[in-house]
Design a protein around this motif. Structure first.
Motif, PDB file in Angstrom:
ATOM      1  N   HIS A 267      40.588  26.112 -49.684  1.00 31.12           N
ATOM      2  CA  HIS A 267      39.504  27.595 -48.688  1.00 31.12           C
ATOM      3  C   HIS A 267      38.035  26.857 -49.542  1.00 31.12           C
ATOM      4  N   ASP A 268      37.222  25.507 -49.500  1.00 31.52           N
ATOM      5  CA  ASP A 268      36.280  25.620 -49.592  1.00 31.52           C
ATOM      6  C   ASP A 268      36.621  24.130 -47.860  1.00 31.52           C
ATOM      7  N   ALA A 269      37.542  23.509 -48.180  1.00 28.41           N
ATOM      8  CA  ALA A 269      37.627  22.872 -46.551  1.00 28.41           C
ATOM      9  C   ALA A 269      37.478  23.655 -45.313  1.00 28.41           C
ATOM     10  N   PHE A 270      38.359  24.897 -45.805  1.00 29.70           N
ATOM     11  CA  PHE A 270      38.232  25.793 -44.420  1.00 29.70           C
ATOM     12  C   PHE A 270      36.631  26.607 -44.192  1.00 29.70           C
ATOM     13  N   ALA A 271      35.880  26.269 -45.194  1.00 25.97           N
ATOM     14  CA  ALA A 271      35.100  27.467 -45.591  1.00 25.97           C
ATOM     15  C   ALA A 271      33.823  26.599 -44.762  1.00 25.97           C
ATOM     16  N   ALA A 272      34.149  25.059 -44.940  1.00 23.98           N
ATOM     17  CA  ALA A 272      33.033  23.777 -44.344  1.00 23.98           C
ATOM     18  C   ALA A 272      33.869  23.681 -42.773  1.00 23.98           C
ATOM     19  N   ARG A 273      34.708  23.909 -42.708  1.00 23.16           N
ATOM     20  CA  ARG A 273      35.327  23.632 -41.121  1.00 23.16           C
ATOM     21  C   ARG A 273      34.584  24.775 -40.591  1.00 23.16           C
ATOM     22  N   LEU A 274      34.664  26.251 -40.865  1.00 19.85           N
ATOM     23  CA  LEU A 274      33.735  27.551 -40.473  1.00 19.85           C
ATOM     24  C   LEU A 274      32.938  27.490 -40.166  1.00 19.85           C
ATOM     25  N   THR A 275      31.932  26.732 -40.963  1.00 23.79           N
ATOM     26  CA  THR A 275      30.521  26.563 -41.028  1.00 23.79           C
ATOM     27  C   THR A 275      30.204  25.625 -39.749  1.00 23.79           C
ATOM     28  N   ALA A 276      30.924  24.130 -40.378  1.00 22.35           N
ATOM     29  CA  ALA A 276      30.509  23.603 -38.492  1.00 22.35           C
ATOM     30  C   ALA A 276      31.625  24.312 -37.615  1.00 22.35           C
ATOM     31  N   ALA A 277      32.090  24.704 -37.192  1.00 21.68           N
ATOM     32  CA  ALA A 277      32.649  25.412 -36.043  1.00 21.68           C
ATOM     33  C   ALA A 277      30.933  26.322 -35.834  1.00 21.68           C
ATOM     34  N   TYR A 278      30.683  27.316 -36.271  1.00 20.08           N
ATOM     35  CA  TYR A 278      30.355  28.620 -36.202  1.00 20.08           C
ATOM     36  C   TYR A 278      28.221  28.000 -35.682  1.00 20.08           C
ATOM     37  N   GLN A 279      27.840  26.856 -36.346  1.00 17.08           N
ATOM     38  CA  GLN A 279      27.173  26.067 -35.774  1.00 17.08           C
ATOM     39  C   GLN A 279      26.954  25.383 -33.974  1.00 17.08           C
TER      40      GLN A 279
END
Length: 520
Positions: A267-279
């Motif tokens: 979950h933490d890794a995917f949240a970091a991926r979401l953060t990067a992708a959305y930015q």
């Protein structure tokens, strides 16, 4: 509309006024640059600052967003120095920038990839404008945009293009060359602007990098690669876009904060991926500051109005959905949601409160049923609205109270045009609307048409609401008028080469006051 020039005008001493403009570059407010203001000496900027072109989007009656990103080395992080860079902008109703010019300065900040979003206000409704940027002594190409009509304007027409699913590795973005020639007032892009897949040498083009993107620089490089496509750049510079994302801007078939493969992405890794992708998504799209991400969250559902002719409701069917079902029973679970409570309430309020003749809904994924099992029984795609049937059916029930609902979708890499029925389990139930699932720009490449029809034609009897299915690459073009929406399925003969021949595969019509769609 007359086509806008792709050229730079002569330079001169300028006074930049920002009255009526809110500038986000990315999150900085507009600033005045007055002649005589001292600036500290800075090292010269690299050449090729405007390699990614220019764009505009989210048109309002009095405003529009102007976009660019400074990226002299687009595939290796951008190539910009780690400092804030002032970017001059100007917009004019005159393509030669001789009269009515409005000017200002935005700040391109390294923390937002040196992207610039200028939210220009105080413009006149329903008219074309031309714009350009300058930084480091370099001038961008000229872009053309258009504001929406005034809210109470009646009559008129709207030419809208629907596009989605442009996989760099599957082909060139040749449909945009024809879209440019058709001169739409606005482009609606409903998802899969990039693909997150690793590089593959099997197609006509290869993704940059060495694997899937997970971090911010990787996503920036992937967006930058897509933005170098000449037909895509030219179309962005020709008309305003209204965009939303689907799954491949992040990870295939993700749901909320749940990845496709939770056993491989914590979950933490995917949240970091979401953060990067959305930015990275925000940095490369002509959207307002309301879309600046908050960590792994981004606000993208919103509405636009084109006089009293049409309202466009743009959905987000990824962030707020429940995890996908895995069985028919699960797909019918009333607890599952595609939209989430807040977005669903927003959509219903917008539909029921609309004063427009046409109520358009931009949905990333297909709303009409796709029964994949020939004969008795049902088999569905659970990632589409078929996997969230209770909410879908309730929404279709609400469509009966809405004037002229028309859904614009993507995702399938196919053209699938359907009547929307109150209950797809009952083929005799009321028709409550129409749906146009646009084919892909390039995803799936040049498909074998005979193989497609051999697979899909036997399913037509189980899907009587289908009016047209096809597997060519292209886009849909709509002429929205008071009495009808006339649609063209525009296709190209190939995406495996940089040039292609386009044609109209089919013409369809939705008539005011008559739910559903018919062949014209």
């Amino acid at each position: 509309m007359a086509a806008g020039p792709d050229r730079a005008a002569a330079t001169g001493r300028r006074r930049f006024l920002t009255a009526g403009a809110a500038v986000v570059g990315a999150a900085a407010s507009a600033q005045l640059w007055l002649p005589g203001t001292a600036r500290a000496a800075e090292p010269p900027l690299p050449g090729g600052l405007f390699s990614l072109g220019v764009a505009s989007g989210d048109p309002l009656p009095d405003g529009v967003v102007l976009w660019t990103r400074l990226a002299p080395a687009p595939l290796t992080g951008g190539g910009m120095p780690d400092r804030v860079v002032p970017v001059e902008w100007e917009i004019s109703p005159d393509e030669r920038f001789a009269t009515g010019v409005r000017r200002g300065v935005a700040q391109a900040r390294p923390e937002y990839g040196h992207s610039v979003h200028v939210d220009v206000r105080g413009l006149r409704p329903g008219r074309a404008y031309w714009y350009r940027f300058r930084a480091g002594g370099q001038l961008s190409r000229v872009g053309r945009t258009r504001t929406a009509p005034q809210p109470l304007a009646s009559g008129g027409s709207l030419r809208l293009a629907l596009a989605s699913c442009q996989n760099w590795q599957h082909g060139y973005f040749t449909p945009y060359a024809d879209m440019y020639a058709q001169d739409p007032d606005v482009v609606v892009f409903v998802g899969d602007y990039i693909y997150e897949s690793a590089p593959s040498a099997s197609g006509p083009r290869t993704h940059e990098g060495s694997g899937e993107p997970y971090g911010l620089t990787q996503y920036r490089n992937r967006y930058a690669q897509y933005r170098t496509d000449p037909d895509l750049q030219r179309m962005h510079a020709h008309a305003p876009w209204v965009v939303t994302f689907d799954d491949h801007e992040v990870d295939n078939d993700f749901a909320g904060e749940i990845p496709q493969d939770p056993a491989k992405q914590s979950h933490d890794a995917f949240a970091a991926r979401l953060t990067a992708a959305y930015q990275a998504y925000y940095e490369h799209m002509p959207v307002r500051a309301t879309a600046i991400p908050d960590g792994p969250h981004i606000r993208m559902y919103r509405r636009f109005q084109f006089g009293r002719l049409a309202r466009l409701n743009v959905l987000d069917t990824r962030q707020y959905r429940s995890d996908q079902a895995t069985s028919q029973t699960g797909a019918q679970d009333p607890a599952l949601t595609m939209l989430g409570a807040e977005q669903k309430r927003w959509l219903l309020d917008s539909l029921h409160g609309s004063n427009t003749r046409w109520n358009l809904v931009a949905s990333q994924i297909m709303m009409a049923e796709t029964d994949l099992l020939a004969g008795a029984g049902k088999r569905w795609y659970y990632d589409a609205w078929d996997g969230y049937q209770a909410e879908r059916n309730a929404l279709l029930g609400e469509f009966q109270k809405v004037r002229n609902p028309v859904v614009l979708s993507g995702d399938r890499h196919l053209t699938m045009i359907s009547d929307l029925r109150e209950d797809f389990a009952d083929p005799s139930s009321a028709v409550v609307g129409a749906e146009f699932v646009g084919t892909s720009v390039s995803s799936n490449g040049d498909q074998d048409q005979a193989a497609f029809h051999a697979q899909w034609d036997p399913l037509k009897a189980d899907n009587p609401h289908w009016k047209l299915i096809d597997a060519h690459r292209g886009y849909h073009l709509f002429d929205v008028r008071r009495d009808a929406v006339d649609a063209q399925v525009r296709v190209v003969d190939t995406v495996l080469k940089p040039q292609a021949t386009a044609r109209t595969l089919a013409r369809l019509r939705v008539t005011d006051g008559t739910p559903g769609v018919r062949r014209a």
